[in-house]
Design a protein around this motif. Structure first.
Motif, PDB file in Angstrom:
ATOM      1  N   GLU A 183       0.834  -1.202   0.000  1.00 58.05           N
ATOM      2  CA  GLU A 183       0.000   0.000   0.000  1.00 58.05           C
ATOM      3  C   GLU A 183       0.875   1.261   0.000  1.00 58.05           C
ATOM      4  O   GLU A 183       0.540   2.260  -0.650  1.00 58.05           O
ATOM      5  N   GLU A 184       2.004   1.187   0.700  1.00 61.35           N
ATOM      6  CA  GLU A 184       2.931   2.328   0.717  1.00 61.35           C
ATOM      7  C   GLU A 184       3.462   2.615  -0.683  1.00 61.35           C
ATOM      8  O   GLU A 184       3.534   3.779  -1.120  1.00 61.35           O
ATOM      9  N   TYR A 185       3.826   1.567  -1.399  1.00 63.33           N
ATOM     10  CA  TYR A 185       4.285   1.741  -2.772  1.00 63.33           C
ATOM     11  C   TYR A 185       3.147   2.243  -3.667  1.00 63.33           C
ATOM     12  O   TYR A 185       3.369   3.051  -4.574  1.00 63.33           O
ATOM     13  N   ALA A 186       1.940   1.788  -3.391  1.00 65.17           N
ATOM     14  CA  ALA A 186       0.789   2.173  -4.219  1.00 65.17           C
ATOM     15  C   ALA A 186       0.492   3.669  -4.117  1.00 65.17           C
ATOM     16  O   ALA A 186       0.020   4.279  -5.077  1.00 65.17           O
ATOM     17  N   VAL A 187       0.772   4.263  -2.946  1.00 65.43           N
ATOM     18  CA  VAL A 187       0.545   5.708  -2.791  1.00 65.43           C
ATOM     19  C   VAL A 187       1.821   6.513  -3.083  1.00 65.43           C
ATOM     20  O   VAL A 187       1.867   7.722  -2.896  1.00 65.43           O
ATOM     21  N   VAL A 188       2.847   5.815  -3.536  1.00 65.42           N
ATOM     22  CA  VAL A 188       4.122   6.414  -3.954  1.00 65.42           C
ATOM     23  C   VAL A 188       4.748   7.266  -2.842  1.00 65.42           C
ATOM     24  O   VAL A 188       5.206   8.383  -3.078  1.00 65.42           O
ATOM     25  N   LYS A 189       4.729   6.735  -1.624  1.00 69.12           N
ATOM     26  CA  LYS A 189       5.363   7.442  -0.507  1.00 69.12           C
ATOM     27  C   LYS A 189       6.487   6.617   0.119  1.00 69.12           C
ATOM     28  O   LYS A 189       6.990   6.947   1.197  1.00 69.12           O
ATOM     29  N   GLU A 190       6.890   5.566  -0.588  1.00 67.87           N
ATOM     30  CA  GLU A 190       7.915   4.676  -0.017  1.00 67.87           C
ATOM     31  C   GLU A 190       9.254   5.386   0.202  1.00 67.87           C
ATOM     32  O   GLU A 190      10.051   4.986   1.064  1.00 67.87           O
ATOM     33  N   LYS A 191       9.514   6.470  -0.552  1.00 69.81           N
ATOM     34  CA  LYS A 191      10.767   7.197  -0.374  1.00 69.81           C
ATOM     35  C   LYS A 191      10.642   8.349   0.621  1.00 69.81           C
ATOM     36  O   LYS A 191      11.648   8.953   1.020  1.00 69.81           O
ATOM     37  N   LEU A 192       9.421   8.652   1.022  1.00 71.47           N
ATOM     38  CA  LEU A 192       9.198   9.710   2.008  1.00 71.47           C
ATOM     39  C   LEU A 192       9.313   9.195   3.436  1.00 71.47           C
ATOM     40  O   LEU A 192       9.621   9.960   4.350  1.00 71.47           O
ATOM     41  N   VAL A 193       9.038   7.913   3.626  1.00 70.77           N
ATOM     42  CA  VAL A 193       9.031   7.345   4.978  1.00 70.77           C
ATOM     43  C   VAL A 193      10.430   6.854   5.340  1.00 70.77           C
ATOM     44  O   VAL A 193      11.183   6.406   4.474  1.00 70.77           O
ATOM     45  N   PRO A 194      10.808   6.944   6.623  1.00 67.27           N
ATOM     46  CA  PRO A 194      12.147   6.518   7.026  1.00 67.27           C
ATOM     47  C   PRO A 194      12.355   5.010   6.950  1.00 67.27           C
ATOM     48  O   PRO A 194      13.489   4.541   6.842  1.00 67.27           O
ATOM     49  N   PHE A 195      11.269   4.255   7.022  1.00 68.26           N
ATOM     50  CA  PHE A 195      11.326   2.802   6.869  1.00 68.26           C
ATOM     51  C   PHE A 195       9.938   2.309   6.507  1.00 68.26           C
ATOM     52  O   PHE A 195       8.942   3.009   6.726  1.00 68.26           O
ATOM     53  N   LEU A 196       9.879   1.127   5.922  1.00 72.19           N
ATOM     54  CA  LEU A 196       8.591   0.514   5.598  1.00 72.19           C
ATOM     55  C   LEU A 196       8.070  -0.166   6.861  1.00 72.19           C
ATOM     56  O   LEU A 196       8.748  -1.012   7.462  1.00 72.19           O
ATOM     57  N   LEU A 197       6.866   0.205   7.271  1.00 72.39           N
ATOM     58  CA  LEU A 197       6.343  -0.197   8.573  1.00 72.39           C
ATOM     59  C   LEU A 197       6.100  -1.699   8.674  1.00 72.39           C
ATOM     60  O   LEU A 197       6.469  -2.324   9.676  1.00 72.39           O
ATOM     61  N   GLU A 198       5.490  -2.273   7.664  1.00 76.06           N
ATOM     62  CA  GLU A 198       5.253  -3.725   7.705  1.00 76.06           C
ATOM     63  C   GLU A 198       6.575  -4.471   7.874  1.00 76.06           C
ATOM     64  O   GLU A 198       6.687  -5.376   8.720  1.00 76.06           O
ATOM     65  N   ALA A 199       7.571  -4.099   7.087  1.00 72.57           N
ATOM     66  CA  ALA A 199       8.878  -4.760   7.169  1.00 72.57           C
ATOM     67  C   ALA A 199       9.483  -4.608   8.560  1.00 72.57           C
ATOM     68  O   ALA A 199      10.068  -5.558   9.106  1.00 72.57           O
ATOM     69  N   LYS A 200       9.343  -3.424   9.147  1.00 67.80           N
ATOM     70  CA  LYS A 200       9.891  -3.164  10.479  1.00 67.80           C
ATOM     71  C   LYS A 200       9.213  -4.044  11.532  1.00 67.80           C
ATOM     72  O   LYS A 200       9.882  -4.636  12.395  1.00 67.80           O
ATOM     73  N   LEU A 201       7.886  -4.160  11.466  1.00 66.49           N
ATOM     74  CA  LEU A 201       7.171  -4.981  12.438  1.00 66.49           C
ATOM     75  C   LEU A 201       7.531  -6.463  12.273  1.00 66.49           C
ATOM     76  O   LEU A 201       7.677  -7.195  13.266  1.00 66.49           O
ATOM     77  N   ARG A 202       7.688  -6.903  11.040  1.00 61.58           N
ATOM     78  CA  ARG A 202       8.122  -8.287  10.794  1.00 61.58           C
ATOM     79  C   ARG A 202       9.518  -8.523  11.390  1.00 61.58           C
ATOM     80  O   ARG A 202       9.782  -9.559  11.991  1.00 61.58           O
ATOM     81  N   GLU A 203      10.407  -7.535  11.206  1.00 59.24           N
ATOM     82  CA  GLU A 203      11.764  -7.605  11.765  1.00 59.24           C
ATOM     83  C   GLU A 203      11.733  -7.816  13.269  1.00 59.24           C
ATOM     84  O   GLU A 203      12.587  -8.497  13.829  1.00 59.24           O
ATOM     85  N   GLN A 204      10.752  -7.192  13.898  1.00 56.36           N
ATOM     86  CA  GLN A 204      10.654  -7.253  15.349  1.00 56.36           C
ATOM     87  C   GLN A 204       9.920  -8.499  15.847  1.00 56.36           C
ATOM     88  O   GLN A 204       9.645  -8.622  17.033  1.00 56.36           O
ATOM     89  N   GLY A 205       9.616  -9.403  14.928  1.00 52.25           N
ATOM     90  CA  GLY A 205       9.034 -10.673  15.327  1.00 52.25           C
ATOM     91  C   GLY A 205       7.523 -10.736  15.296  1.00 52.25           C
ATOM     92  O   GLY A 205       6.929 -11.699  15.783  1.00 52.25           O
ATOM     93  N   ALA A 206       6.870  -9.709  14.703  1.00 51.16           N
ATOM     94  CA  ALA A 206       5.405  -9.741  14.594  1.00 51.16           C
ATOM     95  C   ALA A 206       4.973 -10.821  13.609  1.00 51.16           C
ATOM     96  O   ALA A 206       5.656 -11.082  12.618  1.00 51.16           O
ATOM     97  N   ARG A 207       3.847 -11.419  13.890  1.00 48.17           N
ATOM     98  CA  ARG A 207       3.210 -12.341  12.935  1.00 48.17           C
ATOM     99  C   ARG A 207       2.221 -11.489  12.141  1.00 48.17           C
ATOM    100  O   ARG A 207       1.115 -11.235  12.583  1.00 48.17           O
ATOM    101  N   PHE A 208       2.661 -11.044  10.995  1.00 44.10           N
ATOM    102  CA  PHE A 208       1.927 -10.023  10.247  1.00 44.10           C
ATOM    103  C   PHE A 208       0.790 -10.615   9.425  1.00 44.10           C
ATOM    104  O   PHE A 208       0.934 -11.646   8.790  1.00 44.10           O
ATOM    105  N   GLU A 209      -0.343  -9.917   9.442  1.00 44.50           N
ATOM    106  CA  GLU A 209      -1.510 -10.300   8.653  1.00 44.50           C
ATOM    107  C   GLU A 209      -1.937  -9.129   7.777  1.00 44.50           C
ATOM    108  O   GLU A 209      -1.740  -7.972   8.149  1.00 44.50           O
TER     109      GLU A 209
END
Length: 229
Positions: free
Chosen positions: A165-191
């Motif tokens: 969704e971040e890529y779809a709104v073309v804001k992936e370069k505005l954010v300091p990190f991709l949130l889904e990826a960050k939560l997965r990194e921290q061990g979240a079971r992402f849905e």
């Protein structure tokens, strides 16, 4: 006893370089506010700095300006909460039953590293309060530890605004990190929903999360269910 919920909003109105205007996303505040108001809950609107909550202008225009948002904008009592939000430094975990982090891209600028927000959520988690978010509101979780000392989201089922969704709104370069990826990194079971923009909400014990603006009302209803269980 009346349940008390604190809606926490961003105070950041610009992100990126060159800076792009942003703020909180209207539906993500309005829809939960109305759901909880109908339940008879006491709702307090807070923000990182207090005072007027900056709003993402796009959320106040068609096609995102729905009747619920329009009615809220004309409701003096409700709008007072947005114009005179309580500074987060004045909010105490013990005073509320649940905390809700509203989204909007402004959150990427102040939620992750705000010491008051981190301390508040860690105190809330330690006290067994309901903690919830929608969309980019989960930015507020990334530096928060649970009572076990691990990341708050570690091992938990969660959702948020997805990387697609971040890529779809073309804001992936505005954010300091991709949130889904960050939560997965921290061990979240992402849905996530199978389709972009479809509503999706999940509760893992007292952690309740929604994926995107379309999930705003649904996540508020799920918070109400958890509070009454």
């Amino acid at each position: 006893m009346t349940k008390k919920i604190c809606i926490i909003c961003t105070s950041c109105d610009k992100i990126g370089d060159p800076a792009e205007a942003t703020g909180a996303w209207a539906e993500e505040i309005v829809a939960p506010y109305r759901v909880w108001q109908k339940h008879g809950y006491s709702v307090t609107i807070s923000s990182i700095k207090g005072g007027e909550v900056p709003m993402d202008q796009a959320s106040l225009e068609p096609p995102f300006l729905n009747k619920e948002v329009e009615d809220f904008l004309l409701d003096d009592d409700a709008m007072k909460g947005l114009m005179e939000s309580t500074p987060l430094a004045d909010i105490k975990a013990a005073d509320f039953d649940a905390f809700f982090l509203a989204g909007g891209h402004g959150t990427v600028g102040d939620f992750p590293n705000d010491p008051n927000l981190i301390a508040l959520l860690e105190a809330a988690a330690a006290a067994g309060k309901v903690i919830s978010s929608v969309c980019h509101g989960a930015e507020g979780f990334v530096n928060v530890k649970g009572p076990d000392g691990k990341p708050l989201v570690a091992g938990k089922c969660v959702t948020c605004f997805t990387d697609k969704e971040e890529y779809a709104v073309v804001k992936e370069k505005l954010v300091p990190f991709l949130l889904e990826a960050k939560l997965r990194e921290q061990g979240a079971r992402f849905e996530a929903a199978k389709e972009l923009w479809a509503p999706h909400v999940v509760a893992d014990h007292k952690l309740v999360t929604g994926q995107n603006p379309a999930s705003s009302a649904a996540v508020a209803k799920l918070v109400a269910e958890v509070l009454s269980s």
